[in-house]
Design an enzyme around this catalytic site. Structure first.
Site, PDB file in Angstrom:
ATOM      1  N   TYR A 217       0.818  -1.210   0.000  1.00 21.62           N
ATOM      2  CA  TYR A 217       0.000   0.000   0.000  1.00 21.62           C
ATOM      3  C   TYR A 217       0.855   1.265   0.000  1.00 21.62           C
ATOM      4  O   TYR A 217       0.754   2.111  -0.899  1.00 21.62           O
ATOM      5  CB  TYR A 217      -0.937  -0.017   1.210  1.00 21.62           C
ATOM      6  CG  TYR A 217      -1.618   1.307   1.480  1.00 21.62           C
ATOM      7  CD1 TYR A 217      -2.383   1.941   0.512  1.00 21.62           C
ATOM      8  CD2 TYR A 217      -1.498   1.924   2.727  1.00 21.62           C
ATOM      9  CE1 TYR A 217      -3.007   3.154   0.765  1.00 21.62           C
ATOM     10  CE2 TYR A 217      -2.117   3.121   2.994  1.00 21.62           C
ATOM     11  CZ  TYR A 217      -2.867   3.745   2.011  1.00 21.62           C
ATOM     12  OH  TYR A 217      -3.474   4.944   2.265  1.00 21.62           O
ATOM     13  N   LYS A 221       1.603   3.987  -3.069  1.00 18.50           N
ATOM     14  CA  LYS A 221       1.208   5.389  -2.866  1.00 18.50           C
ATOM     15  C   LYS A 221       2.405   6.316  -3.052  1.00 18.50           C
ATOM     16  O   LYS A 221       2.266   7.426  -3.586  1.00 18.50           O
ATOM     17  CB  LYS A 221       0.595   5.575  -1.481  1.00 18.50           C
ATOM     18  CG  LYS A 221      -0.778   4.945  -1.300  1.00 18.50           C
ATOM     19  CD  LYS A 221      -1.824   5.563  -2.219  1.00 18.50           C
ATOM     20  CE  LYS A 221      -2.250   6.936  -1.762  1.00 18.50           C
ATOM     21  NZ  LYS A 221      -3.352   7.492  -2.609  1.00 18.50           N
TER      22      LYS A 221
END
Length: 476
Positions: A217, A221
């Site tokens: 994640y 990002k």
């Protein structure tokens, strides 16, 4: 996040001309049906509903909000209606990108497409918007990885990796090609969907760790931020980096939350009796921030940068950390205690409607203690079950597989949450505080943009607002 933002704007800025709301395709619902379900009928819009009335709200939303069938993981955002896309290019003046998949161990192909390449597609789309003035990208403060000490509001540069990386340069094109190559290999092997998902999850974690990030994640990002480099001229680019987002503090009412994530996973797992162990350094500062404060800071940034430039870091992008660890910290041990206190007085219920009785959890302060606990309390039984299964010609094969799976899952969850429960960084919010001071000196109604965490009394917030809201809205 987009629903809280939309609710706030409809409530306090009814004169806004138009919203183009990108909605991902669904196999069984049209964009109009999803808009009706997620916005018009949502309890979040109760205050706006009371203000306008049921029919007026529906008409107001239909007049202001244009649902657009699309997907940031595709070129032109997946919009195929040529008339609509031309209308968007001619009318949009602000773009807010909050699209993301937030699973820590998401499939690498999925996370890369949405969290990383989605930024690239939006950047390309923005270049065709004739009136665009501002691009606001919602990232996460944890793109910092496992840095310690004071973490500044500093942008990433293309190819940058973190301390501990085994590769000195991050080649995003290479990462994309690796995903394609691995998918081709799995297709040649005629792998089923379960095997493909597992392989893609493993690849994401492997590549993240290789470059210095703790999970897929935050890795994807960070790449998403990098891909916004060299944005179009005369457009202000703002990157909002919230920390762990919790339920609303005040607006439109206290306690609203869309789902259980990050910190709340521990609350739910323990409350349902699925987890009996709390793992983490009790002195770790857990940086949490209510969802409405995140939205207020985003709106404040839009208002501030549309009128004047605040004094902030000299960089291509303007970065805002939106969190609490610097100005109003709370320790992991304190949140553990609050979870136990709340569930003791307000137990969750099982499927038959009976309150779930909870035993006192085991508190483990290090990963070494956790691994030792697993080795002592679970592996002996697993080894016995393995032996019995072998002696009985695989009669207990299913039982052994289930037990092995549960232990593996517990170990994986512990590793995924380790970057948060053993986090030793504090997020500096110099730019964010500068923006707060700028607003205080202006003629803007400060109550419209409340996002200073110093006002939060954490015990009162968790016990009377967040946990009740979590039960009411996320676990309904």
């Amino acid at each position: 996040m987009y629903t809280v933002l939309l609710e706030k704007i409809l409530r306090v800025q009814p004169n806004v001309n138009k919203f183009f709301l990108l909605i991902r395709p669904s196999s069984n619902k049209s964009v109009q049906q999803r808009l009706q379900e997620e916005v018009v009928n949502s309890s979040l819009f109760g205050v706006v509903r009371e203000k306008y009335g049921e029919e007026a709200l529906s008409s107001h939303i239909q007049a202001k909000v244009i649902p657009v069938l699309g997907d940031v993981s595709h070129a032109n955002l997946g919009v195929v209606d040529s008339n609509l896309i031309n209308e968007m290019w001619n009318e949009i003046d602000i773009i807010v990108n909050s699209a993301a998949t937030t699973k820590f161990d998401e499939r690498y192909d999925v996370a890369l497409a949405i969290n990383s390449l989605g930024s690239l597609h939006l950047k390309s789309f923005a270049g065709k918007c004739a009136k665009l003035k501002m691009f606001l990208h919602v990232s996460t403060a944890f793109v910092s990885g496992t840095k310690t000490g004071l973490i500044t509001e500093k942008p990433f540069r293309m190819g940058e990796t973190l301390i501990g990386a085994k590769i000195s340069y991050l080649d995003i094109n290479k990462e994309n090609e690796l995903v394609r190559e691995r998918l081709r290999e799995l297709q040649i092997q005629n792998a089923n969907q379960e095997k493909i998902t597992s392989a893609m999850k493993d690849l994401g974690m492997e590549r993240a760790l290789l470059h210095g990030w703790p999970n897929t994640y935050v890795f994807t990002k960070a790449m998403g931020e990098m891909l916004l480099e060299n944005f179009m001229e005369n457009v202000k680019v703002i990157i909002a980096r919230p920390t762990i987002v919790t339920s609303t503090y005040k607006e439109p009412f206290p306690g609203w939350i869309e789902g259980a994530r990050t910190l709340d996973g521990l609350f739910v797992a323990y409350g349902k009796g699925n987890v009996k162990v709390f793992i983490g350094d009790p002195q770790t500062t857990l940086d949490v921030i209510p969802g409405d404060m995140v939205v207020n800071s985003m709106l404040a940034a839009m208002a501030t940068h549309s009128t004047h430039e605040p004094a902030c870091s000299n960089s291509e992008f303007i970065i805002y950390h939106i969190g609490s660890s610097l100005r109003n910290p709370i320790k992991y041990k304190d949140i553990q205690c609050l979870i136990l206190q709340f569930l003791e007085k307000n137990p969750l219920f099982d499927n038959s409607g009976k309150p779930i009785k909870l035993s006192k959890p085991v508190i483990l302060n290090t990963m070494t203690e956790f691994r030792g606990y697993i080795a002592t309390h679970y592996l002996p039984f697993l080894n016995i079950l393995k032996l019995v299964n072998k002696m009985s010609c695989n009669y207990y094969k299913s039982s052994y597989a289930n037990a092995r799976r549960k232990i593996n899952r517990a170990m994986r969850i512990a590793e995924l949450y380790k970057p948060f429960t053993f986090f030793y960084g504090i997020f500096d919010d110099f730019n964010t505080e500068t923006m707060r001071r700028t607003l205080r000196r202006s003629n803007v109604d400060a109550s419209m943009f409340e996002f200073d965490p110093i006002c939060i009394q954490w015990e009162q917030y968790f016990m009377n607002t967040h946990f009740p809201g979590l039960v009411k809205y996320a676990l309904k």
